[in-house]
Design a protein around this motif. Structure first.
Motif, PDB file in Angstrom:
ATOM      1  N   ASP A  74       0.856  -1.215  -0.085  1.00 12.88           N
ATOM      2  CA  ASP A  74      -0.015   0.052  -0.131  1.00 12.88           C
ATOM      3  C   ASP A  74       1.011   1.236  -0.067  1.00 12.88           C
ATOM      4  O   ASP A  74       0.622   2.217  -0.767  1.00 12.88           O
ATOM      5  CB  ASP A  74      -0.944  -0.036   1.285  1.00 12.88           C
ATOM      6  CG  ASP A  74      -1.916   1.176   1.390  1.00 12.88           C
ATOM      7  OD1 ASP A  74      -2.472   1.312   0.144  1.00 12.88           O
ATOM      8  OD2 ASP A  74      -2.139   1.838   2.194  1.00 12.88           O
ATOM      9  N   THR A  78       0.988   4.074  -3.036  1.00 11.80           N
ATOM     10  CA  THR A  78       1.013   5.447  -2.696  1.00 11.80           C
ATOM     11  C   THR A  78       2.069   6.300  -2.934  1.00 11.80           C
ATOM     12  O   THR A  78       1.981   7.586  -3.634  1.00 11.80           O
ATOM     13  CB  THR A  78       0.705   5.821  -1.149  1.00 11.80           C
ATOM     14  OG1 THR A  78      -0.393   4.868  -0.554  1.00 11.80           O
ATOM     15  CG2 THR A  78       0.513   7.081  -0.674  1.00 11.80           C
ATOM     16  N   SER A  81       1.864   6.733  -6.696  1.00 13.04           N
ATOM     17  CA  SER A  81       0.977   7.483  -7.071  1.00 13.04           C
ATOM     18  C   SER A  81       1.430   9.179  -7.085  1.00 13.04           C
ATOM     19  O   SER A  81       0.970  10.075  -7.725  1.00 13.04           O
ATOM     20  CB  SER A  81      -0.489   7.356  -6.249  1.00 13.04           C
ATOM     21  OG  SER A  81      -0.783   6.137  -6.607  1.00 13.04           O
TER      22      SER A  81
END
Length: 300
Positions: A74, A78, A81
């Motif tokens: 995760d 992130t 992104s």
């Protein structure tokens, strides 16, 4: 536990060795051994069995690894992104404009912009002209196109172009015989505006209010096509920029008349939050505005 602990558990579980794990984690074997003991002491249980010089996960270790993989995946997603966002390859651009009649240029602009940033979405917001700068500062929108600015702190103002506004009247209106009209000419006229407050309407702020002139009647109509039909029907006059009305003048039933000898002008600006780390697509959108609206093309 810290992120470095989770990375250690994942790497050791994969390589089954502190010696092999140290190369990818860029730490010495003794440092890794110390960290592993630190984690096991904190949890109060062993995470690895030592079997034939290999480190094999215990049941407790498997539980930690499951969480580590989920959390690290995760975090990595992130981080990717955010990197894409900062580089300008993906994101959402929230746009507002102070003028209701300014959207006819948007389709061609979006087409050009999408060629450069296909993964950036554009959302159009309706904002009150009086609070558009506050909306930028509050982070509710990313960019606004305005002609009234107050030089607020923490906002960047990007000049786009300057336009002149004209009185729009029917072709047989008496004003068409004048070289220009002045404030007193509006006293017996019905004036159509796009929006309140009057302080934000250029005709009032630059011409009528300073002269203390009030029109016979003020009517608010937000749809440009409706304004044109009302002007054609002789129900009132409107004042707008020539570049906005030009596409509608083909039938020659309308005419434009200058307002005051010097004319009335607006300076358009794109405003954004003052941020040196703003995504590239936001910076480039300003250049696309200059290119599509004012013809000053300098997009890299």
């Amino acid at each position: 536990m810290e992120i470095r602990h989770l990375k250690l558990i994942r790497e050791v579980a994969e390589t089954k060795s502190l010696t092999k794990a140290k190369d990818s984690l860029f730490l010495s074997q003794s440092a890794l051994s110390h960290q592993l003991k630190e984690i096991e002491n904190q949890l109060g249980t062993q995470l690895f069995h030592r079997v034939n010089k290999q480190l094999i996960l215990t049941n407790a270790g498997k539980m930690v690894l499951e969480s580590a993989e989920r959390i690290l995946e995760d975090l990595e997603r992130t981080e990717l992104s955010i990197k894409k966002y900062v580089s300008g390859s993906t994101g959402t651009l929230r746009l507002a404009t102070q003028c209701y009649t300014c959207y006819h240029w948007l389709p061609s602009l979006m087409t050009d912009f999408k060629k450069e940033f296909p993964n950036v979405e554009i959302e159009i917001f309706h904002n009150n002209a009086a609070d558009v700068e506050d909306q930028i500062l509050d982070g509710n929108i990313d960019l606004a196109i305005i002609y009234d600015s107050s030089d607020r702190a923490n906002i960047s103002y990007h000049d786009l172009f300057r336009d002149e506004m004209y009185a729009l009247v029917p072709l047989d209106h008496p004003w068409t015989k004048k070289p220009y009209v002045v404030a007193e000419d509006f006293e017996d006229q019905n004036v159509i505006i796009h929006s309140y407050p009057l302080e934000s309407v250029t005709l009032f702020s630059q011409v009528l209010a300073p002269a203390g002139i009030k029109p016979k009647k003020i009517m608010q109509v937000q749809v440009t096509e409706a304004v044109l039909e009302m002007v054609r029907a002789g129900m009132g006059i409107n004042v707008m920029a020539k570049w906005i009305i030009e596409p509608y003048l083909k039938d020659e039933s309308l005419a434009l008349v200058p307002v005051t000898k010097r004319g009335i002008h607006r300076t358009w600006q794109a405003i954004t939050m003052e941020d040196e780390h703003s995504p590239q697509y936001l910076q480039n959108f300003v250049q696309h505005l200059r290119c599509n609206i004012s013809g000053l093309c300098s997009v890299n």
